[in-house]
Design a protein around this motif. Structure first.
Motif, mmCIF file in Angstrom:
data_model
loop_
_atom_site.group_PDB
_atom_site.id
_atom_site.type_symbol
_atom_site.label_atom_id
_atom_site.label_comp_id
_atom_site.label_asym_id
_atom_site.label_seq_id
_atom_site.Cartn_x
_atom_site.Cartn_y
_atom_site.Cartn_z
ATOM 1 N N MET A 67 1.278 -1.447 -0.030
ATOM 2 C CA MET A 67 -0.040 0.326 -0.037
ATOM 3 C C MET A 67 0.458 0.981 0.161
ATOM 4 S SD MET A 67 -3.144 -1.266 2.897
ATOM 5 C CE MET A 67 -3.973 0.161 2.350
ATOM 6 N N GLU A 68 2.221 0.849 -1.363
ATOM 7 C CA GLU A 68 2.476 2.653 -1.238
ATOM 8 C C GLU A 68 2.360 3.245 -1.887
ATOM 9 O OE1 GLU A 68 6.188 3.332 0.976
ATOM 10 O OE2 GLU A 68 5.022 2.387 2.639
ATOM 11 N N PRO A 69 2.020 4.036 -2.029
ATOM 12 C CA PRO A 69 1.993 5.253 -3.035
ATOM 13 C C PRO A 69 3.223 5.520 -3.636
ATOM 14 C CG PRO A 69 2.394 7.007 -0.995
ATOM 15 C CD PRO A 69 1.996 5.250 -0.761
ATOM 16 N N PRO A 70 2.866 5.364 -5.417
ATOM 17 C CA PRO A 70 4.313 6.207 -5.905
ATOM 18 C C PRO A 70 5.815 7.086 -5.868
ATOM 19 C CG PRO A 70 2.231 6.235 -6.904
ATOM 20 C CD PRO A 70 1.871 5.975 -6.149
ATOM 21 N N LYS A 71 6.578 6.326 -5.774
ATOM 22 C CA LYS A 71 7.619 7.899 -5.834
ATOM 23 C C LYS A 71 8.179 7.683 -7.438
ATOM 24 C CE LYS A 71 8.727 5.687 -1.033
ATOM 25 N NZ LYS A 71 7.522 4.193 -1.467
ATOM 26 N N ARG A 72 8.250 9.572 -7.754
ATOM 27 C CA ARG A 72 8.634 9.597 -9.037
ATOM 28 C C ARG A 72 9.220 11.177 -8.684
ATOM 29 N NH1 ARG A 72 2.999 8.320 -10.045
ATOM 30 N NH2 ARG A 72 1.534 10.279 -9.613
ATOM 31 N N ASP A 73 9.467 12.042 -9.933
ATOM 32 C CA ASP A 73 10.066 13.136 -9.982
ATOM 33 C C ASP A 73 8.552 14.067 -9.891
ATOM 34 O OD1 ASP A 73 12.106 12.475 -10.202
ATOM 35 O OD2 ASP A 73 12.550 12.364 -12.176
ATOM 36 N N GLY A 74 7.355 13.709 -9.746
ATOM 37 C CA GLY A 74 6.423 14.653 -10.300
ATOM 38 C C GLY A 74 5.630 14.635 -8.783
ATOM 39 N N ALA A 75 5.166 15.132 -9.041
ATOM 40 C CA ALA A 75 3.395 14.952 -7.668
ATOM 41 C C ALA A 75 2.594 13.659 -8.053
ATOM 42 C CB ALA A 75 2.828 16.452 -7.787
ATOM 43 N N TRP A 76 2.561 13.466 -6.878
ATOM 44 C CA TRP A 76 0.853 12.751 -6.628
ATOM 45 C C TRP A 76 -0.327 13.650 -7.199
ATOM 46 C CZ3 TRP A 76 3.261 12.308 -1.214
ATOM 47 C CH2 TRP A 76 4.103 12.099 -0.717
ATOM 48 N N THR A 77 -1.157 12.668 -7.370
ATOM 49 C CA THR A 77 -1.909 13.499 -8.733
ATOM 50 C C THR A 77 -2.994 12.943 -6.732
ATOM 51 O OG1 THR A 77 -3.162 10.540 -9.521
ATOM 52 C CG2 THR A 77 -2.132 12.548 -10.739
ATOM 53 N N GLU A 78 -4.315 13.883 -7.230
ATOM 54 C CA GLU A 78 -4.922 13.249 -6.143
ATOM 55 C C GLU A 78 -5.976 12.400 -5.993
ATOM 56 O OE1 GLU A 78 -8.985 15.939 -4.286
ATOM 57 O OE2 GLU A 78 -8.358 16.817 -5.938
ATOM 58 N N GLN A 79 -6.306 11.962 -6.955
ATOM 59 C CA GLN A 79 -6.145 10.168 -7.009
ATOM 60 C C GLN A 79 -5.593 9.332 -6.387
ATOM 61 O OE1 GLN A 79 -9.884 10.764 -8.196
ATOM 62 N NE2 GLN A 79 -9.926 9.476 -9.676
ATOM 63 N N GLU A 80 -4.312 9.607 -6.606
ATOM 64 C CA GLU A 80 -3.343 8.198 -6.052
ATOM 65 C C GLU A 80 -3.580 8.907 -4.191
ATOM 66 O OE1 GLU A 80 0.259 7.563 -9.686
ATOM 67 O OE2 GLU A 80 -0.381 9.936 -8.581
#
Length: 295
Positions: free
Chosen positions: A180-193
């Motif tokens: 249950m880890e949110p994705p880690k990337r250079d950009g922002a998380w979306t509200e959906q994520e």
């Protein structure tokens, strides 16, 4: 803060465990009787919710009656030893600080969420895993004293000198939490994520309302809708719900044949095509809702 961190990981797992059950006479219920030709006596399964305001918890005569008809309590997991507690605490810690694990945009997003829902600075969470932070956010979003149900059920069982068992190992629960880890990337998380991974605690209120109505199908649908906001929704749904349900139902017959049992699992596991209720029916058991008695 330490007490919040200790309990947070367990609360995130489906958001689901308590003793309060509403007065509802619909086709749904949080408590179900399990009967079958190979069972000498019926067993029961209770849908729970892990967190609620203490003032909303009320005694339910059905639970007292059920506890008098069973000989053991089985929950998802008991953290009843120093070793288990230490293992869970260890799983919540990450040696790499958040500022290195997240992009600058994600770090700023998380800082804003923490500031909104807690009285703490993001630096206090620097070495916590993301799933533990999400759970801490959920706990901190309540403006009332909170309670959890499995502790109450276990206290009732201990008063009766009733054995308490578990459906999962601590390692199995940790593997679910890490999924249950949110994705880690250079950009922002979306509200959906952010909604999908429990980073916005207000999502829980709709589930809590459905719980009070004892609407297990609504609870299941709300959880699925939340999980579907993630890109890996199919994988996430299987890890959090379906795969666990199937493992539990495979274990339950042997347990029930030995002793009449009260199973207590998150209410989100009861409904849906691969929910515990439907899987038990497919396995040949008769599953009957137990309703609150009307005055």
């Amino acid at each position: 803060m330490e007490s919040i961190i200790k309990t947070s990981a367990f609360l995130l797992l489906s958001f689901f465990t308590t003793l309060t059950i509403a007065d509802n006479q619909g086709e749904s219920s949080l408590l179900w009787k399990i009967s079958g030709p190979d069972l000498p006596q019926p067993s029961y399964i209770l849908g729970t919710i892990h967190i609620m305001c203490a003032a909303d918890r009320k005694a339910d005569p059905r639970l007292a009656s059920t506890m008098n008809q069973v000989e053991q309590l089985i929950v998802e997991l008991t953290v009843d030893t120093p070793e288990k507690n230490a293992r869970m605490m260890s799983a919540m810690v990450n040696d790499q600080p958040l500022v290195e694990r997240l992009s600058s945009i994600q770090y700023a997003q998380l800082s804003e969420i923490i500031e909104k829902h807690t009285d703490f600075d993001i630096k206090l969470f620097n070495n916590m895993e993301m799933f533990a932070i999400s759970a801490a956010l959920l706990v901190s979003s309540f403006d009332c004293p909170i309670v959890g149900v499995e502790e109450g059920l276990e206290a009732m069982a201990k008063e009766k000198d009733m054995p308490i068992g578990e459906l999962e190992s601590i390692e199995e629960q940790i593997s679910v939490l890490k999924a249950m880890e949110p994705p880690k990337r250079d950009g922002a998380w979306t509200e959906q994520e952010m909604k999908a991974f429990g980073m916005l605690p207000d999502m829980f209120q709709a589930i809590l309302s459905a719980y009070y109505s004892e609407d297990i199908d609504a609870i299941y649908q709300l959880i699925i809708e939340q999980l579907q906001m993630a890109e890996n929704s199919a994988e996430l749904s299987d890890a959090v719900l379906d795969a666990r349900n199937m493992k539990w139902v495979a274990k339950m017959p042997a347990i029930m044949e030995k002793k009449p049992t009260l199973f207590a699992v998150g209410a989100g596991h009861l409904g849906g095509p691969n929910g515990v209720i439907n899987l038990l029916k497919k396995a040949g058991f008769e599953i009957t809702p137990v309703y609150q008695a009307t005055p």
